[in-house]
Design a protein around this motif. Structure first.
Motif, PDB file in Angstrom:
ATOM      1  N   TYR A 109       0.824  -1.200   0.000  1.00 56.79           N
ATOM      2  CA  TYR A 109       0.000   0.000   0.000  1.00 56.79           C
ATOM      3  C   TYR A 109       0.865   1.261   0.000  1.00 56.79           C
ATOM      4  N   ASP A 110       2.001   1.207   0.703  1.00 61.07           N
ATOM      5  CA  ASP A 110       2.899   2.364   0.745  1.00 61.07           C
ATOM      6  C   ASP A 110       3.410   2.705  -0.646  1.00 61.07           C
ATOM      7  N   ILE A 111       3.728   1.692  -1.431  1.00 57.45           N
ATOM      8  CA  ILE A 111       4.221   1.919  -2.791  1.00 57.45           C
ATOM      9  C   ILE A 111       3.148   2.614  -3.623  1.00 57.45           C
ATOM     10  N   GLU A 112       1.908   2.157  -3.486  1.00 53.36           N
ATOM     11  CA  GLU A 112       0.810   2.751  -4.257  1.00 53.36           C
ATOM     12  C   GLU A 112       0.634   4.223  -3.923  1.00 53.36           C
ATOM     13  N   LYS A 113       0.600   4.550  -2.643  1.00 53.73           N
ATOM     14  CA  LYS A 113       0.384   5.939  -2.237  1.00 53.73           C
ATOM     15  C   LYS A 113       1.561   6.821  -2.633  1.00 53.73           C
ATOM     16  N   LEU A 114       2.769   6.323  -2.440  1.00 55.62           N
ATOM     17  CA  LEU A 114       3.953   7.113  -2.782  1.00 55.62           C
ATOM     18  C   LEU A 114       4.058   7.325  -4.281  1.00 55.62           C
ATOM     19  N   SER A 115       3.671   6.337  -5.067  1.00 60.44           N
ATOM     20  CA  SER A 115       3.701   6.490  -6.526  1.00 60.44           C
ATOM     21  C   SER A 115       2.770   7.607  -6.983  1.00 60.44           C
ATOM     22  N   GLU A 116       1.631   7.735  -6.323  1.00 59.12           N
ATOM     23  CA  GLU A 116       0.706   8.823  -6.654  1.00 59.12           C
ATOM     24  C   GLU A 116       1.333  10.186  -6.365  1.00 59.12           C
ATOM     25  N   ILE A 117       2.010  10.283  -5.233  1.00 57.48           N
ATOM     26  CA  ILE A 117       2.679  11.546  -4.871  1.00 57.48           C
ATOM     27  C   ILE A 117       3.787  11.860  -5.861  1.00 57.48           C
ATOM     28  N   GLN A 118       4.581  10.852  -6.230  1.00 56.87           N
ATOM     29  CA  GLN A 118       5.675  11.056  -7.182  1.00 56.87           C
ATOM     30  C   GLN A 118       5.149  11.581  -8.515  1.00 56.87           C
ATOM     31  N   ALA A 119       4.056  11.005  -8.990  1.00 54.24           N
ATOM     32  CA  ALA A 119       3.481  11.449 -10.260  1.00 54.24           C
ATOM     33  C   ALA A 119       3.016  12.900 -10.174  1.00 54.24           C
ATOM     34  N   GLU A 120       2.394  13.242  -9.073  1.00 54.15           N
ATOM     35  CA  GLU A 120       1.914  14.621  -8.892  1.00 54.15           C
ATOM     36  C   GLU A 120       3.082  15.601  -8.878  1.00 54.15           C
ATOM     37  N   LEU A 121       4.152  15.247  -8.186  1.00 45.76           N
ATOM     38  CA  LEU A 121       5.310  16.140  -8.102  1.00 45.76           C
ATOM     39  C   LEU A 121       6.012  16.279  -9.450  1.00 45.76           C
ATOM     40  N   LEU A 122       6.141  15.187 -10.173  1.00 42.41           N
ATOM     41  CA  LEU A 122       6.774  15.256 -11.497  1.00 42.41           C
ATOM     42  C   LEU A 122       6.011  16.212 -12.417  1.00 42.41           C
ATOM     43  N   ASP A 123       4.697  16.114 -12.401  1.00 39.30           N
ATOM     44  CA  ASP A 123       3.899  16.988 -13.261  1.00 39.30           C
ATOM     45  C   ASP A 123       4.029  18.455 -12.849  1.00 39.30           C
ATOM     46  N   ARG A 124       4.197  18.726 -11.559  1.00 37.87           N
ATOM     47  CA  ARG A 124       4.291  20.107 -11.075  1.00 37.87           C
ATOM     48  C   ARG A 124       5.633  20.746 -11.430  1.00 37.87           C
ATOM     49  N   VAL A 125       6.723  19.995 -11.292  1.00 42.94           N
ATOM     50  CA  VAL A 125       8.038  20.635 -11.382  1.00 42.94           C
ATOM     51  C   VAL A 125       8.430  21.000 -12.804  1.00 42.94           C
TER      52      VAL A 125
END
Length: 458
Positions: A354-370
């Motif tokens: 579950y940690d991988i799933e949640k962290l992957s969502e955060i990573q995707a959001e940050l990549l799109d922002r930067v």
């Protein structure tokens, strides 16, 4: 009238002393407490071992006993699967819940008997004493004694056919690595995790000279590897700020930004500051951003020791907006940290799919922002200290699909990372493995598991 036995009375040792007064007892008790807190309560090991805010019993110990606790807990976590299998073979039935620290006491004792240079007699005696002083574990004192003595007698038969690589890796992690890399590489990764990592230092300049002065060897790019353990603060160059502790693999992503002298660079999720120091030492004007004020405070203290000046910003990147675009951005995204198991053996036992799933969502959001935070033509390096494809290759593939025409991959060359060709994928990404060679000798094998990809904003 028959007198009821006082089950709360502390059993006396045969030499007249109390068990709790025996040399080494306090360290074993603390080790069992910490092991239980990590495995059952999912508390990070670093937090338990913090000398300022960690486990109260650990903080009260002398230096040599603290070292013993670290060694015991480390062995107990690295070999947890093997120890659990051995106990399955030794026990007729599972130990019931609510029995105090019985299982933790057994794991601590077996870790000493099989994986540390501790005589069986001492490990068994102190484990039995510990069970006798734990109110809920006391009824199992005889079981603890019998199980450990049997292990001492039947050690070879009980251990000769253990599949250590498979047993010491939780099923979900083993499946992830096997699917991504195949069984052979998955086994090599697991084998590497059973060994404690060497001490790597990133030096400001002249790694060959510092290797000579510190009795180490140069590895990677600007890294010196030491094999002797000791207090980091006592090493030559610490007070002068000549180097900082950083794994050879963790030091590679910052080099992917090339010559940053005079550039304005953002180091995102920056704490504890190894990459921040690299960029500042290379002449960049660095803005270090992290969500944790406490971790940023430690980063600032590190920069002060190193004589480096950086701007720090405490902010959640999902709400942060820079005043002007940066020349380059380094995003060391929040991740599962499964690439750091050699240094953090608690990771397999406190993380879940579950940690991988949640962290992957955060990573995707940050990549799109930067993307919008870097000037057109500027570089973005995305990295994670994870072995999971979901946080590396798969994450990048999805990012490129979402941002078609806005971003392009800039492939990594071996010359940029000290000739570590093995760490470059067919796509031109960086993929370090714990079992890869960091230098030219067998002794220099091993590094953190790391992924990095480099992009240019169109």
């Amino acid at each position: 009238m028959t007198r009821r036995p006082n089950n709360n009375r502390r059993p006396a040792a045969t030499d007249g002393s109390q068990p709790a007064d025996k040399p080494g007892f306090a360290a074993r008790k603390v080790a069992a407490d910490i092991l239980g807190n990590v495995v059952h309560k999912k508390r990070p090991l670093d937090g338990e071992l913090d000398t300022q805010s960690g486990h109260s019993g650990f903080r009260a110990l002398a230096g040599n006993d603290r070292s013993l606790v670290r060694a015991i807990v480390g062995a107990g976590l690295r070999h947890r699967g093997e120890i659990a299998e051995i106990l399955t073979r030794l026990l007729d039935r599972d130990i019931p819940e609510k029995t105090g620290r019985v299982l933790d006491i057994l794991h601590v004792a077996i870790a000493q008997m099989l994986f540390l240079d501790v005589p069986d007699r001492a490990a068994v005696s102190l484990a039995v004493d510990h069970a006798g002083l734990d109110r809920r574990a006391r009824p199992y004192k005889g079981l603890v004694n019998g199980v450990l003595r049997r292990l001492g007698r039947e050690r070879s038969d009980l251990t000769e056919d253990l599949d250590a690589e498979l047993l010491n890796t939780p099923d979900w992690l083993w499946t992830s690595w096997q699917e991504a890399y195949g069984e052979d590489l998955a086994r090599k990764i697991s084998t590497a995790h059973q060994k404690e990592a060497a001490l790597d230092l990133s030096v400001k300049e002249n790694p060959a000279d510092w290797a000579r002065r510190l009795d180490g060897v140069p590895v990677g790019v600007g890294t010196v590897r030491l094999f002797k353990k000791g207090a980091v603060e006592a090493l030559e160059g610490f007070d002068d700020g000549a180097w900082w502790v950083q794994d050879v693999a963790a030091a590679l992503p910052a080099h992917l930004l090339g010559n940053v002298a005079g550039l304005k660079v953002a180091d995102l999720c920056a704490a504890p500051g190894g990459k921040t120091a690299q960029l500042a030492a290379a002449g960049a004007t660095v803005t270090a951003i992290d969500i944790s004020k406490g971790r940023l405070k430690r980063l600032s203290e590190n920069m002060q020791r190193l004589g480096l000046s950086v701007e720090t910003v405490a902010s959640d990147l999902r709400s942060y907006e820079p005043a002007v675009p940066f020349d380059a951005v380094l995003l060391d995204a929040p991740c599962s940290a499964t690439g750091t198991i050699r240094r953090h053996p608690d990771v397999p036992w406190i993380k879940k799919p579950y940690d991988i799933e949640k962290l992957s969502e955060i990573q995707a959001e940050l990549l799109d922002r930067v993307i919008a935070w870097v000037k057109p033509g500027g570089l973005i390096v995305y990295c994670t200290c994870s072995l999971e494809a979901a946080e590396g290759e798969t994450q990048v593939s999805a990012f490129l699909a979402r941002q078609t025409g806005k971003i392009e991959v800039v492939e990594i060359n071996a010359d940029e990372i000290g000739g570590l060709t093995e760490c470059i994928t067919a796509e031109g990404y960086l993929r370090c493995m714990p079992c890869y060679e960091a230098g030219e000798t067998p002794e220099t094998t091993g590094m953190d598991g790391f992924f990095a990809a480099r992009f240019r904003r169109s």
